[in-house]
Design a protein around this motif. Structure first.
Motif, short mmCIF file in Angstrom:
data_model
loop_
_atom_site.label_atom_id
_atom_site.label_comp_id
_atom_site.label_asym_id
_atom_site.label_seq_id
_atom_site.Cartn_x
_atom_site.Cartn_y
_atom_site.Cartn_z
N SER A 64 -4.73 12.21 7.91
CA SER A 64 -5.62 12.73 6.87
C SER A 64 -6.94 13.21 7.46
O SER A 64 -7.41 14.31 7.16
N TYR A 91 1.80 14.79 3.38
CA TYR A 91 0.74 15.80 3.47
C TYR A 91 1.29 17.21 3.63
O TYR A 91 0.55 18.12 3.98
N LEU A 144 2.08 11.16 -2.92
CA LEU A 144 0.83 10.41 -2.91
C LEU A 144 1.03 9.04 -2.27
O LEU A 144 1.99 8.34 -2.57
N THR A 145 0.12 8.68 -1.38
CA THR A 145 0.19 7.37 -0.75
C THR A 145 -0.32 6.32 -1.74
O THR A 145 -0.96 6.65 -2.76
N LYS A 147 -2.74 4.28 -1.30
CA LYS A 147 -4.21 4.32 -1.31
C LYS A 147 -4.72 5.45 -2.19
O LYS A 147 -5.72 5.30 -2.90
N GLU A 148 -4.02 6.59 -2.15
CA GLU A 148 -4.43 7.73 -2.97
C GLU A 148 -4.20 7.44 -4.45
O GLU A 148 -5.01 7.81 -5.30
N LYS A 149 -3.10 6.76 -4.76
CA LYS A 149 -2.84 6.39 -6.15
C LYS A 149 -3.91 5.41 -6.65
O LYS A 149 -4.32 5.47 -7.81
N LYS A 178 -11.03 12.23 0.67
CA LYS A 178 -9.73 11.78 0.17
C LYS A 178 -9.37 12.49 -1.13
O LYS A 178 -8.22 12.87 -1.35
N ILE A 182 -6.18 14.83 -2.11
CA ILE A 182 -5.39 14.55 -3.32
C ILE A 182 -5.28 15.80 -4.19
O ILE A 182 -4.21 16.13 -4.70
N LYS A 185 -2.77 18.14 -2.77
CA LYS A 185 -1.40 17.67 -3.00
C LYS A 185 -0.95 17.93 -4.43
O LYS A 185 0.20 18.28 -4.69
#
Length: 204
Positions: A64, A91, A144-145, A147-149, A178, A182, A185
């Motif tokens: 990232s 990604y 989405l990871t 952490k991103e969620k 971040k 997001i 994505k």
């Protein structure tokens, strides 16, 4: 074809860097002008050399951060091709949006990498079957990871970037970066659009 094809190798494994240099320079008209990790040296080399290709092989956890760096690199040298070795396909959309020319699995053999380099030289690219399958059948939620969620869950609650930063123990600037990833994505351009999409599609 130009006389010399100049390559920068960005790799955080000091044992692999010499290997990349050896097999790349075994090809006709190929020269590795820099083999290192620090972004500053990459920027400086792009300023002083007419670099044709950047080959990136870094730890997945740094993906990232380095993708954001690639965005800056491409602004500085738009015609420079980028090949990335990664198994983190979450990604993929962001990579393609940045104009990355090729993506290969991290365990790719020198032959596979050489084939990709030649293909990129011709203005084309190779997409591995595993990546193609992900493109055709992906669920946006899967990109989405965790952490991103987690960050999105705070966005839905109306938290500011400052408040999110305090919740996940990072800087506000990190939250901004971040969120930028997001948005890429999700294919949206703002906080409001992101909230609308994740609420509509129940992604969090």
């Amino acid at each position: 074809m130009k006389d010399m094809y100049k390559v920068i190798v960005v790799c955080d494994d000091p044992l692999k860097r010499p290997t990349f240099k050896v097999f790349i320079e075994s090809l006709d008209n190929m020269q590795v002008v820099l083999s290192n990790l620090p972004e500053e040296r990459t920027y400086n080399t792009l300023k002083t050399e007419n670099v044709d290709l950047i080959l990136i092989d870094i730890d997945e956890e740094k993906t990232s951060k380095y993708l954001n760096s690639i965005s800056q690199l491409k602004k500085q040298a738009a015609d420079t091709k980028v090949i990335m070795l990664t198994d983190n396909l979450s990604y993929f959309d962001y990579m393609t949006a940045l104009g990355i020319s090729g993506i290969l699995p991290k365990k790719s053999t020198p032959d596979h990498i050489i084939r990709m380099i030649h293909t990129v030289q011709e203005g084309q690219t190779i997409i591995p079957i595993s990546v193609l399958h992900r493109i055709l059948f992906k669920n946006p939620d899967e990109t989405l990871t965790d952490k991103e969620k987690n960050i999105l869950s705070f966005v839905i609650k109306g938290y500011t970037n400052v408040k999110i930063a305090k919740e996940i123990f990072v800087s506000t600037r990190t939250v901004e970066k971040k969120l930028s990833v997001i948005y890429e994505k999700l294919g949206v351009h703002s906080r409001i659009e992101a909230v609308e999409k994740i609420t509509r599609e129940k992604m969090v």
